[in-house]
Every structure is written in C-alpha cells, then in structure tokens.
Design a protein around this motif. Structure first.
Motif, mmCIF file in Angstrom:
data_model
loop_
_atom_site.group_PDB
_atom_site.id
_atom_site.type_symbol
_atom_site.label_atom_id
_atom_site.label_comp_id
_atom_site.label_asym_id
_atom_site.label_seq_id
_atom_site.Cartn_x
_atom_site.Cartn_y
_atom_site.Cartn_z
ATOM 1 N N THR A 194 -2.006 -4.735 28.962
ATOM 2 C CA THR A 194 0.075 -5.937 28.130
ATOM 3 C C THR A 194 1.023 -5.188 28.872
ATOM 4 O O THR A 194 1.016 -4.016 28.724
ATOM 5 N N ASP A 195 1.539 -5.892 29.424
ATOM 6 C CA ASP A 195 3.049 -5.131 29.381
ATOM 7 C C ASP A 195 4.096 -5.699 28.424
ATOM 8 O O ASP A 195 4.976 -5.831 29.528
ATOM 9 N N SER A 201 8.693 -7.202 30.493
ATOM 10 C CA SER A 201 8.070 -7.118 31.896
ATOM 11 C C SER A 201 8.517 -7.963 32.864
ATOM 12 O O SER A 201 8.489 -6.894 34.245
ATOM 13 N N SER A 245 6.768 -5.360 35.722
ATOM 14 C CA SER A 245 5.191 -5.979 35.534
ATOM 15 C C SER A 245 4.262 -4.949 36.092
ATOM 16 O O SER A 245 2.630 -5.417 35.889
ATOM 17 N N LYS A 248 1.687 -1.421 34.102
ATOM 18 C CA LYS A 248 1.518 -1.476 32.450
ATOM 19 C C LYS A 248 1.713 -0.556 31.128
ATOM 20 O O LYS A 248 2.098 0.373 31.550
#
Length: 283
Positions: A194-195, A201, A245, A248
């Motif tokens: 996930t970012d 992000s 983005s 991560k």
C-alpha cells in the motif's frame, strides 16, 4: 538389520527432539517509516519506539522459525522536510502499528560452538494501521474516513484497507551470553503493498466533492498549506499531484532482541550445557 533400523529410528527421534528447542524473546528499539511525508532514515523528530515479544522454534542449530508480535508508532510531517514543495503542502500523520509476523531465521554460525554470528531473516507479516492527525492542537482525527484523496467517492479510487500483508526481512548480529541466553542487535524492513500508510498517495480531490460527500474537515485536512503564514489559501486543485504513488510506503525497526531458551533438555545430563547432549551417530 533390525538393529540398524532401530538405530536409525533412534537417531531420527533424537534429532527431532533435541534439535528443536523453544526460545522466548523480547524486542525493544526504534521504529520509523519512509513515504510521501518523509524520505529520511530514522528522522530525528518523527522516530518512535517499538516493542515486541517472540516465540522462536529451533529447527537446527542454524535455522529457527520465529513468530512475533510487535507494537510500534510511526509518523511523518512535511514541516521537517528539506523540500520547499513539501513544506508548502504542510501535511502530517501518525499511526500505531500492530504486527504479527512469521519468519525463518538463519544463523551463519551456530551459537553453541561460537559466541557471535551474523544472521538473516525473511517471512510474512500481517499488520494493522490507522493514520491520524490533529486538527488544531488537540483534536485527534482519523484520516481514512475523510477520504482526503476522494477514496470511496464516485469517480475516485477505492478506500484502502487498514489490515494488510507485508514482507518482513532483515538481519543482525547475535551474541551468546550463555547457551540459553542470546542477545541480538538487528534491523528489519517491511515491504508494503500500500502507499496509504501515511494517507498520502495520489492526486488532490476536488474540494467541492469532498465537501459534498464527506465534510468540511475533509477539505481542511486534505491540504494544509493555508495554515502556514503566507501559505496558499486553497489546494492546487483536482488531479494536481498530492503524493507519489509510484513507490509504496514502508516501515522498519532496529533494536535489541533478547531470547531465553526454555526447553534445553538439561534434565538429561545435569550439566547445564546443551552441547553435551548429542544424538548417536550412524556409521
């Protein structure tokens, strides 16, 4: 023939019994993250602590399975950045992290014949986070429900999950204080999928959409440059870059890991030295 088979069976049982030993451990150290709100390693003003407990199952003298539970807190803030663009954005966050991990740990040298050894580990982790910030100086506000980049609003992306998988890996150096008590100095990195660990992000959402589908607080915390003296009064506008983005987020720990061996089989020999407990050899 029966004698040989019996001896082989005895060796296998002995190996299974004596080569697998259980260690309890405690971990304490520092925790930090890298992402859209900080790109420094262990930045001084936003580095926090980490504590944990581990259960370690010794398969051989050089290989161990390690299950761990770790609690940490990480954060970041644009005001500590050297980048003037980030400073003008003026975002910040913190999050508690609770993590359960299972890793394989390999020792280059075994600690029953050596005092020191380098070691490495890698595996899988399940962690939970929930980024928050403060509105004003005292009101704690969780960021995910605000959808600061339009997450969950028609025409934007989906909301991110707060419980996710990570890949932990790292290494260190371990010292055998005694055969049963070992102390390691280690560092470990968690690769995330996930970012949004920091809630930043992608691009800015349209403030009108945030106001219509979320709240004024969402508008206020999606862009905070207006809180600075002379800062721009409004966000750069829909689809302007808010974060990056492409890469991560990740978080990491470093600290001391102390383990105590529980099942050392000393009752078999009374010597207190596990090295005197050896399985028969087959020639």
């Amino acid at each position: 023939m029966k004698r040989i088979l019996s001896l082989i069976f005895l060796v296998l049982i002995c190996k299974f019994t004596f080569a697998q030993r259980f260690h309890l451990g405690v971990f304490g150290g520092l925790a930090a993250y890298n992402g859209d709100l900080t790109d420094k390693i262990f930045p001084r003003k936003v580095t926090n602590g980490a504590i944990g407990i581990t259960g370690n199952y010794e398969i051989t003298d050089n290989f161990m399975l390690r299950a761990g539970f770790t609690f940490a807190r990480v954060g970041g803030a644009d005001r500590f950045s050297d980048d003037t663009v980030r400073q003008a954005r003026n975002l910040n966050f913190e999050t508690a992290i609770t993590e359960f991990s299972l890793v394989g740990q390999y020792y280059l040298l075994n600690l029953y014949d050596n005092k020191f050894t380098p070691y490495a580990f890698a595996g899988l982790a399940l962690y939970r986070f929930n980024p928050y910030t403060y509105s004003g100086s005292t009101q704690k506000v969780y960021l995910r429900p605000l959808g600061t980049e339009g997450q969950g609003i028609p025409g934007y992306g989906r909301e991110y999950k707060l419980t996710q998988l990570a890949i932990p890996f790292g290494g260190g150096v371990k010292y055998a204080i005694t055969n049963n008590l070992h102390l390691g100095l280690e560092g470990g990195l968690r690769v995330l999928f996930t970012d949004h660990l920091d809630d930043v992000s992608g691009n800015y959402a349209d403030p009108a959409d945030l106001l219509a589908y979320r709240s004024q607080l969402s508008v206020d915390l999606a862009y905070r440059g207006d809180e600075l003296p002379g800062g721009a009064p409004t966000s750069p506008g829909k689809n302007a870059a808010r974060g990056g983005s492409k890469y991560k987020d990740f978080y990491y720990f470093t600290g001391l890991h102390l383990t105590l061996r529980i099942n050392n089989n000393n009752a078999w020999n009374g010597s207190g030295n596990s090295k005197s407990v050896r399985c028969p050899q087959v020639y």
